[in-house]
Motif scaffolding. Sequence first.
Motif, PDB file in Angstrom:
ATOM      1  N   PRO A 141     -15.840 -31.983 -54.154  1.00  0.00           N
ATOM      2  CA  PRO A 141     -14.470 -31.531 -53.853  1.00  0.00           C
ATOM      3  C   PRO A 141     -13.941 -32.002 -52.506  1.00  0.00           C
ATOM      4  N   ASP A 142     -14.823 -32.445 -51.617  1.00  0.00           N
ATOM      5  CA  ASP A 142     -14.364 -32.902 -50.305  1.00  0.00           C
ATOM      6  C   ASP A 142     -14.100 -34.402 -50.264  1.00  0.00           C
ATOM      7  N   THR A 143     -14.217 -35.054 -51.403  1.00  0.00           N
ATOM      8  CA  THR A 143     -13.957 -36.490 -51.493  1.00  0.00           C
ATOM      9  C   THR A 143     -12.774 -36.738 -52.414  1.00  0.00           C
ATOM     10  N   TRP A 144     -11.884 -37.630 -52.012  1.00  0.00           N
ATOM     11  CA  TRP A 144     -10.780 -38.043 -52.870  1.00  0.00           C
ATOM     12  C   TRP A 144     -11.212 -39.234 -53.712  1.00  0.00           C
ATOM     13  N   PHE A 145     -10.896 -39.185 -55.001  1.00  0.00           N
ATOM     14  CA  PHE A 145     -11.154 -40.290 -55.920  1.00  0.00           C
ATOM     15  C   PHE A 145      -9.791 -40.820 -56.384  1.00  0.00           C
ATOM     16  N   VAL A 146      -9.498 -42.072 -56.052  1.00  0.00           N
ATOM     17  CA  VAL A 146      -8.176 -42.647 -56.311  1.00  0.00           C
ATOM     18  C   VAL A 146      -8.345 -43.910 -57.153  1.00  0.00           C
ATOM     19  N   THR A 147      -7.600 -44.006 -58.245  1.00  0.00           N
ATOM     20  CA  THR A 147      -7.726 -45.165 -59.126  1.00  0.00           C
ATOM     21  C   THR A 147      -6.433 -45.972 -59.185  1.00  0.00           C
ATOM     22  N   ALA A 298      -1.710 -40.541 -47.299  1.00  0.00           N
ATOM     23  CA  ALA A 298      -1.351 -39.344 -48.055  1.00  0.00           C
ATOM     24  C   ALA A 298      -2.529 -38.383 -48.163  1.00  0.00           C
ATOM     25  N   CYS A 299      -3.706 -38.924 -48.444  1.00  0.00           N
ATOM     26  CA  CYS A 299      -4.900 -38.071 -48.552  1.00  0.00           C
ATOM     27  C   CYS A 299      -5.197 -37.394 -47.229  1.00  0.00           C
ATOM     28  N   ALA A 300      -5.077 -38.136 -46.140  1.00  0.00           N
ATOM     29  CA  ALA A 300      -5.374 -37.578 -44.833  1.00  0.00           C
ATOM     30  C   ALA A 300      -4.353 -36.519 -44.426  1.00  0.00           C
ATOM     31  N   ALA A 301      -3.105 -36.705 -44.857  1.00  0.00           N
ATOM     32  CA  ALA A 301      -2.057 -35.752 -44.486  1.00  0.00           C
ATOM     33  C   ALA A 301      -2.156 -34.453 -45.271  1.00  0.00           C
ATOM     34  N   GLY A 302      -2.796 -34.503 -46.421  1.00  0.00           N
ATOM     35  CA  GLY A 302      -2.884 -33.332 -47.283  1.00  0.00           C
ATOM     36  C   GLY A 302      -1.934 -33.471 -48.453  1.00  0.00           C
ATOM     37  N   ILE A 303      -2.411 -33.164 -49.647  1.00  0.00           N
ATOM     38  CA  ILE A 303      -1.629 -33.356 -50.866  1.00  0.00           C
ATOM     39  C   ILE A 303      -1.402 -32.015 -51.542  1.00  0.00           C
ATOM     40  N   ASP A 304      -0.155 -31.666 -51.751  1.00  0.00           N
ATOM     41  CA  ASP A 304       0.180 -30.391 -52.391  1.00  0.00           C
ATOM     42  C   ASP A 304      -0.190 -30.396 -53.868  1.00  0.00           C
ATOM     43  N   GLU A 305       0.124 -31.513 -54.535  1.00  0.00           N
ATOM     44  CA  GLU A 305      -0.099 -31.581 -55.982  1.00  0.00           C
ATOM     45  C   GLU A 305      -0.371 -33.017 -56.395  1.00  0.00           C
TER      46      GLU A 305
END
Length: 357
Positions: A141-147, A298-305
Motif C-alpha cells: 500500500p505504500d508503493t504506487w503502481f502506474v501503468t 502527482a503521486c508525491a503531492a497526494g492523490i484524492d482519487e
Amino acid sequence: MKKLLAVLLVSTTLLGLAGCSGSGGQGGTPASAPPANSQAPENSKAPESKDPAGSAEDLSSLKVAVLVPGSPTDGGFCQLGAEAGHAIQTELGCETTVIEAATADKIKSEAEALADEGYNIIFGHGGEYASPFAEISGDYPDTWFVTCGGNEISANQFPFNITFEESTYVAGVLMAMMSETGKLGMMVGGDYPAYTKTTRAMEMGAKSVNPDMECMYAVLTNTDMNEAYETTMNQINAGADFVFSNADAGTLGSLKAANEKGVYSIGALADYSSEAPESCIISCICSYDMAYIAAVKACAAGIDEPQILFSGMADGAVSLVWNENLKSKVPQEVVDAVDDTVAKIISGEIHVPNEYE
C-alpha cells in the motif's frame, strides 16, 4: 476536476516537449468496460495521503522504477520508456532504475522485489502490466503502481493514457491528400488497443478526406526488422505510396523498405527524419517524459482519487514534426489542412476516439 488530473495537465503544460517518444508502439490490454468519465470505481478508495518524499517540491528522496517489455535500446517504444525513466532522474533528482520485464511472472517478481526494496513508484511501460500489478499492488500500500495504458484502478494503482492517435489522425489527412494511388500501407506490432487505435485513427483521418481510400493493414507476428521490411515491401508492391509503421524495433525495417522504394513514410512516436531523410515526410510525436514526470509529481503531492489520466495535443504531449527537407515538396493546401486539423482536435471540434471508446 480531481487533483490527479489537474496536476497532470498543469505539469505537462509547464514541461513542454522534453524528448520524443508509444498509446503508439505500446502494448496494451482491452478495456472490458471503458470508464465513462475516466473515474475510479465507486469501491476504490484512495489513501488520505501518499507523500513518501515528505514534500512535493523536493522529490530527490523518491525511488522510481520503470519496467519495460523489451530492450531499453530497441529504438522504439521500450527505449522511450527507458528515456522517460532517465528524464525523471534528470528533472526531479529521483533515484531511478529501468528493468526489462516482459512476462507476467517476471513483472510480478521484479515489482515485488522493488517494492520490498522501498521503491515508492513503479511504472509498467504498457497496458500489459496492469493485471500483473493488480495481483500484487494490494500487498504494498505504500508503493504506487502506474501503468502506461490498461484499465486497472485501485487505491494505489492507476494508468495514464497518451492520446497518440490524435497525431495519426492528422497524418491520415496528409496521406490522403497527397496519395496518388489512393492506397496506404499501415502496420502495427501487435493486436492491442494501444497499437490498433493508431491505425484506426489514421484510417479515419484519411477517409475524412477521401472515403474511397484503400488502407492496407497488417499486424506483425514479431516486431523485428525483417518481418516489418517484408510486410511494408508487400504493401508498397500492392500500390501503397504512403506507409506507416508503429512496431517498436520493426519500424526501422519498414523505413528501410520505404527508402528503397522511394515512397513516403510517416514516423511513429519519435522524429525519424534523420533515419529516413528522403522518405519520412512527417513524424507523429509522443512525449512520454512529460506524462511520467507529471505522474511522479502527482503521486508525491497526494492523490484524492486514482483515475485514468489522459494527455494529448491539448497539453502538448502529442504533436507532429515535419521533415523540413521534404516539407518544401508538400503543397501549401496540405500544410494548411494539417495545421487546421491539429487546431480542431485541440479545440474539441474533431474528436478522435481513444482506446477505451
